[in-house]
Design an enzyme around this catalytic site. Structure first.
Site, PDB file in Angstrom:
ATOM      1  N   GLY A 279      77.649 -65.595  27.938  1.00 33.45           N
ATOM      2  CA  GLY A 279      77.777 -64.208  27.483  1.00 33.45           C
ATOM      3  C   GLY A 279      76.846 -63.224  28.148  1.00 33.45           C
ATOM      4  O   GLY A 279      76.594 -62.150  27.598  1.00 33.45           O
ATOM      5  N   SER A 280      76.351 -63.552  29.339  1.00 37.44           N
ATOM      6  CA  SER A 280      75.446 -62.584  29.969  1.00 37.44           C
ATOM      7  C   SER A 280      76.196 -61.301  30.348  1.00 37.44           C
ATOM      8  O   SER A 280      75.626 -60.211  30.277  1.00 37.44           O
ATOM      9  CB  SER A 280      74.733 -63.193  31.178  1.00 37.44           C
ATOM     10  OG  SER A 280      75.631 -63.496  32.202  1.00 37.44           O
TER      11      SER A 280
ATOM     12  N   ASN B  25      90.174 -58.610  32.929  1.00 36.16           N
ATOM     13  CA  ASN B  25      89.388 -59.837  33.092  1.00 36.16           C
ATOM     14  C   ASN B  25      88.501 -59.694  34.318  1.00 36.16           C
ATOM     15  O   ASN B  25      88.835 -58.971  35.255  1.00 36.16           O
ATOM     16  CB  ASN B  25      90.352 -61.015  33.305  1.00 36.16           C
ATOM     17  CG  ASN B  25      89.625 -62.336  33.526  1.00 36.16           C
ATOM     18  OD1 ASN B  25      88.703 -62.675  32.786  1.00 36.16           O
ATOM     19  ND2 ASN B  25      90.032 -63.081  34.536  1.00 36.16           N
TER      20      ASN B  25
ATOM     21  N   HIS C 103      86.873 -62.041  37.321  1.00 32.59           N
ATOM     22  CA  HIS C 103      86.966 -63.372  37.935  1.00 32.59           C
ATOM     23  C   HIS C 103      85.901 -63.482  39.025  1.00 32.59           C
ATOM     24  O   HIS C 103      85.753 -62.561  39.834  1.00 32.59           O
ATOM     25  CB  HIS C 103      88.364 -63.582  38.510  1.00 32.59           C
ATOM     26  CG  HIS C 103      88.553 -64.995  38.975  1.00 32.59           C
ATOM     27  ND1 HIS C 103      88.793 -66.030  38.097  1.00 32.59           N
ATOM     28  CD2 HIS C 103      88.479 -65.551  40.210  1.00 32.59           C
ATOM     29  CE1 HIS C 103      88.884 -67.158  38.779  1.00 32.59           C
ATOM     30  NE2 HIS C 103      88.697 -66.896  40.054  1.00 32.59           N
TER      31      HIS C 103
ATOM     32  N   ASP D 217      94.791 -65.207  36.245  1.00 35.50           N
ATOM     33  CA  ASP D 217      94.220 -64.553  37.435  1.00 35.50           C
ATOM     34  C   ASP D 217      95.249 -63.872  38.341  1.00 35.50           C
ATOM     35  O   ASP D 217      95.035 -63.750  39.537  1.00 35.50           O
ATOM     36  CB  ASP D 217      93.411 -65.565  38.277  1.00 35.50           C
ATOM     37  CG  ASP D 217      92.348 -66.252  37.445  1.00 35.50           C
ATOM     38  OD1 ASP D 217      91.774 -65.598  36.560  1.00 35.50           O
ATOM     39  OD2 ASP D 217      92.098 -67.451  37.670  1.00 35.50           O
TER      40      ASP D 217
ATOM     41  N   GLU E 199      78.471 -58.698  39.197  1.00 36.69           N
ATOM     42  CA  GLU E 199      79.171 -58.458  37.928  1.00 36.69           C
ATOM     43  C   GLU E 199      78.375 -57.488  37.060  1.00 36.69           C
ATOM     44  O   GLU E 199      78.938 -56.544  36.487  1.00 36.69           O
ATOM     45  CB  GLU E 199      79.377 -59.783  37.191  1.00 36.69           C
ATOM     46  CG  GLU E 199      80.372 -60.689  37.892  1.00 36.69           C
ATOM     47  CD  GLU E 199      80.654 -61.997  37.162  1.00 36.69           C
ATOM     48  OE1 GLU E 199      81.746 -62.537  37.336  1.00 36.69           O
ATOM     49  OE2 GLU E 199      79.765 -62.498  36.434  1.00 36.69           O
TER      50      GLU E 199
HETATM   51  C1  GAR Z   1      81.296 -65.011  34.924  1.00 40.99           C
HETATM   52  O1  GAR Z   1      80.783 -65.222  36.213  1.00 40.99           O
HETATM   53  C2  GAR Z   1      82.788 -64.723  34.979  1.00 40.99           C
HETATM   54  O2  GAR Z   1      83.182 -64.089  36.155  1.00 40.99           O
HETATM   55  C3  GAR Z   1      83.356 -66.119  34.932  1.00 40.99           C
HETATM   56  O3  GAR Z   1      82.556 -66.802  34.011  1.00 40.99           O
HETATM   57  C4  GAR Z   1      81.223 -66.289  34.083  1.00 40.99           C
HETATM   58  C5  GAR Z   1      80.760 -66.024  32.671  1.00 40.99           C
HETATM   59  O4  GAR Z   1      79.375 -65.767  32.641  1.00 40.99           O
HETATM   60  N1  GAR Z   1      84.730 -66.083  34.512  1.00 40.99           N
HETATM   61  C6  GAR Z   1      85.632 -66.968  34.923  1.00 40.99           C
HETATM   62  O5  GAR Z   1      85.367 -67.915  35.646  1.00 40.99           O
HETATM   63  C7  GAR Z   1      87.042 -66.735  34.369  1.00 40.99           C
HETATM   64  N2  GAR Z   1      88.009 -67.457  35.148  1.00 40.99           N
HETATM   65  P1  GAR Z   1      78.707 -65.157  31.339  1.00 40.99           P
HETATM   66  O6  GAR Z   1      79.220 -65.956  30.133  1.00 40.99           O
HETATM   67  O7  GAR Z   1      77.242 -65.348  31.526  1.00 40.99           O
HETATM   68  O8  GAR Z   1      79.116 -63.714  31.263  1.00 40.99           O
END
Ligand code: GAR
Length: 187
Positions: A12-13, A101, A103, A144, A173
């Site tokens: 969840g960052s 979303n 990705h 995606d 991100e």
């Molecule tokens: C993020 O890097 C996001 O792009 C990826 O999961 C990570 C979640 O990080 N999403 C995917 O791979 C979706 N296919 P977070 O929980 O620290 O935000």
């Protein structure tokens, strides 16, 4: 007030970063975080900000009650931030161009079922890609594949490990996802 609902399955960052970004904004609020994982780090992260985090099961996600929950909130934008389940078609149909979303790769490369988180970064390094990046896109019925809203790339250097790539991805991100969300809410 524009309302955002975030879906997340893991650490969840990104969710925290988005909440932080809009914390002092009087026109935009993250009203709810929803997760399918009772052990997800995102729960404690967002509760610190006073944002409600609710857990649901995969079965519940596809029940009509769930759509009713979303309709009771009436979000202006639904943001998937590290959400790993297929998103219900019923919600997408009711919220056209309002479900997005992020990705961690340059779609259409490294997308699709099973391509998430470290799986993506390991594949990028194994294939000796010269670049990777982030993609923010609308969500449709396939993993995606929805229309791309934003992409940003960076150079992968030969010494980069999958962990290094993950760190660079998170940096991009954190910098761009909230800004893109803000722009979408303004348009
Ligand atoms: C993020 O890097 C996001 O792009 C990826 O999961 C990570 C979640 O990080 N999403 C995917 O791979 C979706 N296919 P977070 O929980 O620290 O935000």
């Amino acid at each position: 007030m524009k309302k955002i609902v975030i879906f997340a399955s893991g650490s969840g960052s990104n969710a925290e970063n988005i909440i932080n970004y809009f914390d002092s904004n009087e026109n935009v609020e993250v009203v709810r975080v929803l997760t399918n994982n009772a052990n997800a780090g995102v729960i404690d992260r967002v509760r610190k900000y006073g944002v409600a985090a609710d857990v649901f099961s995969k079965t519940e996600l596809f029940e009509s009650n769930f759509l009713q929950l979303i309709n009771s909130i009436k979000p202006d934008l639904i943001v998937l931030a590290g959400f790993l389940l297929k998103f219900p078609q019923t919600i997408i149909a009711d919220y056209p161009n309002k479900v997005i979303n992020i990705h961690p790769a340059l779609l259409p490369k490294y997308g699709g079922k099973g391509m998430y988180g470290m799986h993506v970064h390991r594949a990028v390094v194994a294939n000796q890609e010269k670049e990777s990046g982030i993609t923010i896109h609308y969500v449709n019925e396939n993993y995606d594949e929805g229309a791309i809203i934003f992409q940003k790339n960076f150079e992968v250097i030969t010494t980069d490990t999958a962990e290094d790539v993950a760190a660079k991805i998170h940096e991009l991100e954190f910098r761009h996802f909230p800004e893109v969300i803000a722009q979408l809410l303004e348009s």
